[in-house]
Scaffold this active site. Structure first.
Site, PDB file in Angstrom:
ATOM      1  N   GLU A   1      29.776 -28.775 -43.944  1.00 48.19           N
ATOM      2  CA  GLU A   1      30.789 -29.775 -44.303  1.00 48.19           C
ATOM      3  C   GLU A   1      32.075 -29.163 -44.845  1.00 48.19           C
ATOM      4  O   GLU A   1      33.145 -29.749 -44.733  1.00 48.19           O
ATOM      5  CB  GLU A   1      30.221 -30.785 -45.297  1.00 48.19           C
ATOM      6  CG  GLU A   1      29.182 -31.735 -44.704  1.00 48.19           C
ATOM      7  CD  GLU A   1      27.762 -31.156 -44.729  1.00 48.19           C
ATOM      8  OE1 GLU A   1      27.602 -29.955 -45.035  1.00 48.19           O
ATOM      9  OE2 GLU A   1      26.810 -31.919 -44.451  1.00 48.19           O
TER      10      GLU A   1
ATOM     11  N   PHE B   1      17.078 -40.337 -53.831  1.00 48.03           N
ATOM     12  CA  PHE B   1      17.133 -39.178 -52.946  1.00 48.03           C
ATOM     13  C   PHE B   1      18.564 -38.978 -52.423  1.00 48.03           C
ATOM     14  O   PHE B   1      19.190 -39.907 -51.931  1.00 48.03           O
ATOM     15  CB  PHE B   1      16.165 -39.363 -51.771  1.00 48.03           C
ATOM     16  CG  PHE B   1      16.203 -38.203 -50.809  1.00 48.03           C
ATOM     17  CD1 PHE B   1      15.819 -36.926 -51.217  1.00 48.03           C
ATOM     18  CD2 PHE B   1      16.663 -38.378 -49.515  1.00 48.03           C
ATOM     19  CE1 PHE B   1      15.886 -35.854 -50.340  1.00 48.03           C
ATOM     20  CE2 PHE B   1      16.720 -37.303 -48.624  1.00 48.03           C
ATOM     21  CZ  PHE B   1      16.337 -36.034 -49.044  1.00 48.03           C
ATOM     22  N   GLN B   2      19.059 -37.774 -52.576  1.00 47.45           N
ATOM     23  CA  GLN B   2      20.410 -37.387 -52.143  1.00 47.45           C
ATOM     24  C   GLN B   2      21.512 -38.223 -52.797  1.00 47.45           C
ATOM     25  O   GLN B   2      22.563 -38.459 -52.212  1.00 47.45           O
ATOM     26  CB  GLN B   2      20.537 -37.416 -50.613  1.00 47.45           C
ATOM     27  CG  GLN B   2      19.670 -36.334 -49.975  1.00 47.45           C
ATOM     28  CD  GLN B   2      19.966 -36.095 -48.516  1.00 47.45           C
ATOM     29  OE1 GLN B   2      20.395 -36.993 -47.792  1.00 47.45           O
ATOM     30  NE2 GLN B   2      19.747 -34.870 -48.073  1.00 47.45           N
TER      31      GLN B   2
ATOM     32  N   LYS C   1      25.289 -47.049 -48.369  1.00 44.86           N
ATOM     33  CA  LYS C   1      24.682 -47.298 -47.069  1.00 44.86           C
ATOM     34  C   LYS C   1      24.512 -48.793 -46.794  1.00 44.86           C
ATOM     35  O   LYS C   1      24.732 -49.259 -45.677  1.00 44.86           O
ATOM     36  CB  LYS C   1      23.326 -46.595 -47.003  1.00 44.86           C
ATOM     37  CG  LYS C   1      22.676 -46.679 -45.638  1.00 44.86           C
ATOM     38  CD  LYS C   1      21.437 -45.801 -45.557  1.00 44.86           C
ATOM     39  CE  LYS C   1      20.852 -45.846 -44.148  1.00 44.86           C
ATOM     40  NZ  LYS C   1      19.715 -44.922 -44.000  1.00 44.86           N
TER      41      LYS C   1
ATOM     42  N   MET D   1      41.480  -7.223 -50.613  1.00 46.52           N
ATOM     43  CA  MET D   1      42.420  -7.522 -51.684  1.00 46.52           C
ATOM     44  C   MET D   1      41.815  -7.230 -53.056  1.00 46.52           C
ATOM     45  O   MET D   1      42.493  -6.764 -53.959  1.00 46.52           O
ATOM     46  CB  MET D   1      42.888  -8.988 -51.594  1.00 46.52           C
ATOM     47  CG  MET D   1      43.979  -9.330 -52.577  1.00 46.52           C
ATOM     48  SD  MET D   1      45.400  -8.219 -52.447  1.00 46.52           S
ATOM     49  CE  MET D   1      46.426  -9.105 -51.269  1.00 46.52           C
TER      50      MET D   1
HETATM   51  C1  LIG Z   1      35.910 -18.403 -51.809  1.00 45.50           C
HETATM   52  C2  LIG Z   1      36.567 -17.239 -52.435  1.00 45.50           C
HETATM   53  N1  LIG Z   1      35.831 -16.322 -53.121  1.00 45.50           N
HETATM   54  C3  LIG Z   1      36.427 -15.257 -53.680  1.00 45.50           C
HETATM   55  C4  LIG Z   1      37.776 -15.066 -53.583  1.00 45.50           C
HETATM   56  C5  LIG Z   1      38.435 -13.852 -54.223  1.00 45.50           C
HETATM   57  N2  LIG Z   1      39.043 -13.002 -53.216  1.00 45.50           N
HETATM   58  C6  LIG Z   1      40.365 -13.038 -52.939  1.00 45.50           C
HETATM   59  S1  LIG Z   1      40.805 -12.002 -51.709  1.00 45.50           S
HETATM   60  C7  LIG Z   1      39.224 -11.446 -51.535  1.00 45.50           C
HETATM   61  C8  LIG Z   1      38.869 -10.401 -50.530  1.00 45.50           C
HETATM   62  C9  LIG Z   1      38.988 -10.872 -49.149  1.00 45.50           C
HETATM   63  O1  LIG Z   1      38.391  -9.931 -48.315  1.00 45.50           O
HETATM   64  P1  LIG Z   1      38.487 -10.055 -46.753  1.00 45.50           P
HETATM   65  O2  LIG Z   1      38.122 -11.430 -46.317  1.00 45.50           O
HETATM   66  O3  LIG Z   1      37.706  -8.947 -46.130  1.00 45.50           O
HETATM   67  O4  LIG Z   1      40.040  -9.896 -46.464  1.00 45.50           O
HETATM   68  P2  LIG Z   1      40.998  -8.627 -46.760  1.00 45.50           P
HETATM   69  O5  LIG Z   1      41.518  -8.767 -48.142  1.00 45.50           O
HETATM   70  O6  LIG Z   1      40.171  -7.398 -46.597  1.00 45.50           O
HETATM   71  O7  LIG Z   1      42.077  -8.742 -45.742  1.00 45.50           O
HETATM   72  C10 LIG Z   1      38.387 -12.081 -52.452  1.00 45.50           C
HETATM   73  C11 LIG Z   1      36.934 -11.792 -52.585  1.00 45.50           C
HETATM   74  C12 LIG Z   1      38.511 -16.048 -52.874  1.00 45.50           C
HETATM   75  N3  LIG Z   1      39.826 -15.974 -52.757  1.00 45.50           N
HETATM   76  N4  LIG Z   1      37.887 -17.097 -52.312  1.00 45.50           N
END
Ligand SMILES: Cc1ncc(C[n+]2csc(CCOP(=O)(O)OP(=O)(O)O)c2C)c(N)n1
Lengths: 187, 566
Positions: free
Chosen positions: B50, B112-113, B162, B474
């Site tokens: 979802e 439920f749910q 529902k 990042m």
């Molecule tokens: C749902 C979620 N969890 C954690 C983060 C923290 N976060 C920001 S950038 C990043 C790394 C992203 O890695 P990747 O998808 O491999 O992309 P890259 O930075 O290597 O281009 C994380 C873990 C986030 N922004 N969103």
């Protein structure tokens, strides 16, 4: 702002629907607004409720609070009541010892000096009621404390602009309000 | 016409002009799914999670400006929507979520749910409803669409028990105007405000326009360009403002903020006037508020009055629709020159050029920056890109200039990893004639890669570029800069992405050298179905400039020039 204090009083007309108080409370929590008191009650229209909020101007920016309140769909109108001449009232019920003549007399005297009255008296405890401006209520409580308070409840401030300053709405709900006062009933 | 609640829902969606809905069935929403056979005009896309449904609806909304629709069942179906709803809320995109709820008689019994979905989503929706009776159903759905798309747009959730879906009623569509007494989106500026704005613009020597998402959403791109050209004001863009003005335009000085162009950030800090249009001074854009653009007067136009003076105190704050307000202002704007100021900005740009990794890199690894630049080149700079979150997102923003509004779709405010692939699918439904590229990291891709199946089932043509650096890039960059390169939990095992694509029946290609990019793009474009390209890139690439969180905007960490390197 009130002359003698740093408090702001805000009045809001809201739709009388379930969950509206929750929306307002949720807004204050997530925007980190501090509220000294919040009262809600019905108005003379069954589909409209009115809230009065008191905030400490040093801790909460009333203007920010008002613009955020306006964003809530169920909030119909908001006014900073304390920026103009207004009447405000707080109500307190105070339970004090009444098991000796000194305390009974003390309370009677206080009720003469303040806009207060004794509304219940028994062999052990009496209840005094005061309805006045917040600072007067506070003064009364300070005095009663010398006799010995055992229980206290306050309504929080309600306020209304003086003269032609009227906070009202023409709004009629699109979906007729059910007899229990709610269009969007929660079962 | 005697209709069930379920039929009323679909009838109302039709009347709102809905063509496609993204969702996932379950017990509490089943009557509505059953009624879908009577409404073949409404195409339902079966997602795999979802969260994907909400991101698709969001991507559709961002690509078209229309309201996106997501549908889920009660309980876990609805809670899975939450990240998507928060994403739409932070970026002000119009989405209507319809969720099934347990029947009214058992609400409040931990049936439920059963989940208190209106409670959970209260702080992350613009508004939400629990429909109490079939009588109010149609009106509520109308209201939901109206609220979602007007004013400052945002997500609205309608939770429908529902038994209300099953009930029948003589149906009359509630025509006529919507009466919402507490809902009055502001529209225009006062005369005094227009005067004040014109005076500040007139006096300015070093003005900068800050153009945000609001420019795109209010369709004020033409007006923005006219203002910039006439008053010769350089334009800095927010991440979501990309494409608000053609980025090849000489007055566009690039993105601002944490990974913005040095020229933009320096210009903002030295400006004597900021004209902020449809943006909200997010901390990723301002850095340290105490030292933010200290010598400028400030004008702020935003549709949301509560944004004015929220983070940055301004001299003139106008709550109104940007297009309307700009049209009020434009007639009074005199044509002026700011040659000296523009030259100063050009000098900063030249300095940045000397540091540009595309020009200075001597290694033999493929770089994310090169991938973005070449994707731009080989798509003619004309694709709609949908990014995920991380280094690749910032590299896209830096190296893929956009010429048209709403051609860069990204989760800005919430920074939601996993957004890219589903949002790209949604965008393609909205703009089937556009070339859509999902640009995602190896981390974020794995959060929602189940939606590859959705793309294949729906025969939806998107191109997916997975930028595989073997790290949560990042976060690794932050660890390198601020945590002495302790790479805790950022190196990442991944499946063989090409084999994975094979498993979905999706054509694919792995790119490890820059020379292969052109062919890979050609290949992707030549395939009739969705395609996955894996770009295996340098593991420890850095995105510069970088303003550390909370630092002064001018205190950027820069990539050293070649002659400055040890
Ligand atoms: C749902 C979620 N969890 C954690 C983060 C923290 N976060 C920001 S950038 C990043 C790394 C992203 O890695 P990747 O998808 O491999 O992309 P890259 O930075 O290597 O281009 C994380 C873990 C986030 N922004 N969103």
């Amino acid at each position: 702002m009130d002359q003698q204090s740093s408090k702001h009083t805000i009045a809001a007309l809201v739709e009388n629907k379930p969950g509206v108080l929750n929306r307002v409370a949720s807004l204050f929590r997530r925007r980190n607004f501090n509220v000294d008191s919040l009262t809600v009650g019905r108005t003379y229209k069954s589909h409209i409720s009115r809230m009065t909020l008191v905030v400490d101007a040093k801790r909460t920016d009333a203007r920010k609070m008002i613009s955020n309140l306006f964003k809530l769909i169920n909030v119909i109108d908001v006014k900073l009541v304390s920026s103009e001449p207004h009447v405000s009232r707080d109500l307190a019920l105070v339970k004090v010892r009444s098991d000796d003549a000194d305390s009974r007399n003390g309370l009677t005297l206080l009720c003469e000096r303040f806009p207060a009255r004794i509304v219940d008296i028994g062999p052990h405890y009496a209840i005094a009621e005061i309805t006045a401006q917040e600072d007067v209520v506070e003064g009364f409580i300070e005095e009663v404390a010398k006799i010995g308070i055992v229980e206290l409840v306050r309504t929080g401030v309600v306020a209304m602009g003086r003269g032609t300053r009227i906070l009202d709405t023409e709004y009629e709900p699109a979906i007729p309000v059910a007899a229990n006062g709610s269009a969007h009933q929660v079962y | 016409m005697l209709l069930s609640g379920a039929e009323i829902i679909l009838e109302c969606l039709l009347r709102e002009g809905v063509e496609v809905m993204f969702g996932y069935p379950g017990g509490a929403i089943l009557p509505t799914y059953d009624a879908m056979s009577k409404y073949p005009q409404l195409h339902h896309v079966l997602v795999r999670h979802e969260q994907g449904a909400c991101h698709m609806a969001d991507g559709y909304a961002r690509a078209t400006g229309k309201v996106g629709v997501a549908i889920a069942t009660s309980g876990p179906g609805a809670t899975n929507l939450v990240t998507g709803i928060a994403t739409a809320m932070m970026d002000s995109t119009p989405v209507v979520c319809i969720t099934g709820q347990v029947p009214r008689p058992v609400i409040g019994t931990d049936a439920f749910q059963e989940t208190d979905v209106t409670g959970i989503t209260l702080p992350i929706t613009k508004h939400n409803y629990l429909v109490g009776s079939i009588e109010e159903l149609a009106y509520t759905i109308r209201e939901a669409f109206y609220i979602a798309r007007t004013g400052r747009p945002g997500p609205v959730l309608v939770d429908i028990p529902k038994d209300v879906q099953n009930q029948k009623i003589e149906f009359v569509y509630p025509e006529g105007e919507i009466r919402l007494p507490g809902y009055r989106p502001p529209s225009s500026a006062t005369e005094a405000q227009v005067e004040a704005v014109l005076e500040l613009i007139q006096q300015a020597q070093r003005p900068v326009i800050l153009a945000g998402h609001g420019v795109v959403m209010s369709g004020a791109t033409q007006e923005l360009q006219e203002l910039a050209e006439r008053a010769q004001v350089p334009v800095a863009l927010t991440l979501l403002g990309k494409g608000a003005m053609p980025e090849s335009h000489p007055l566009v000085i690039g993105m601002m903020g944490m990974h913005g162009e040095a020229a933009s950030n320096n210009a903002i800090q030295e400006a004597d006037l900021l004209i902020a249009l449809g943006m909200r001074f997010d901390d990723r854009v301002t850095g340290n508020l105490k030292t933010y653009s200290p010598n400028s007067r400030k004008i702020h136009v935003d549709i949301d009055p509560s944004e004015i003076n929220k983070n940055v105190k301004v001299d003139v704050g106008i709550a109104g629709d940007l297009k309307t307000v700009l049209r009020q202002i434009l007639p009074g704007v005199k044509s002026v020159q700011h040659a000296e100021w523009l030259n100063r900005i050009r000098d900063w740009d030249e300095d940045s050029d000397e540091r540009d990794i595309l020009k200075t890199y001597e290694g033999d690894k493929l770089l994310g920056a090169q991938v973005m630049n070449d994707l731009w080149k080989y798509t003619g700079g004309n694709a709609v890109t949908v990014t995920d979150v991380g280094q690749h997102q910032m590299l896209e923003a830096q190296y893929y200039p956009h010429q048209r509004p709403a051609t860069m779709i990204t989760s800005g405010g919430l920074g939601t990893m996993g957004f890219g692939v589903p949002a790209a699918i949604g965008a393609k439904f909205g703009r089937p004639d556009e070339e859509i590229w999902a640009i995602v990291g190896d981390g974020g891709f794995q959060m929602t890669m189940c939606e590859l199946a959705t793309a294949m089932q729906e025969n939806i043509k998107i191109n997916i570029a997975v930028i595989n650096n073997g790290f949560l890039g990042m976060v690794r960059q932050w660890q390198e800069l601020f945590h002495e390169s302790r790479y805790n939990s950022t190196p990442m095992f991944s499946p063989d992405f090409c084999k994975l694509a094979d498993a979905f029946g999706m054509p694919n290609m792995r790119v490890t050298r820059r020379e292969q990019i052109e062919d890979a793009v050609k290949f992707a474009r030549s395939q009739p179905t969705a395609v996955l390209l894996e770009f295996v890139v340098e593991k420890e690439e850095m995105v510069y400039p970088m303003v550390p969180a909370g630092a002064d905007l001018h205190a950027m960490i820069r990539r050293p020039k070649p002659n400055e390197r040890k």
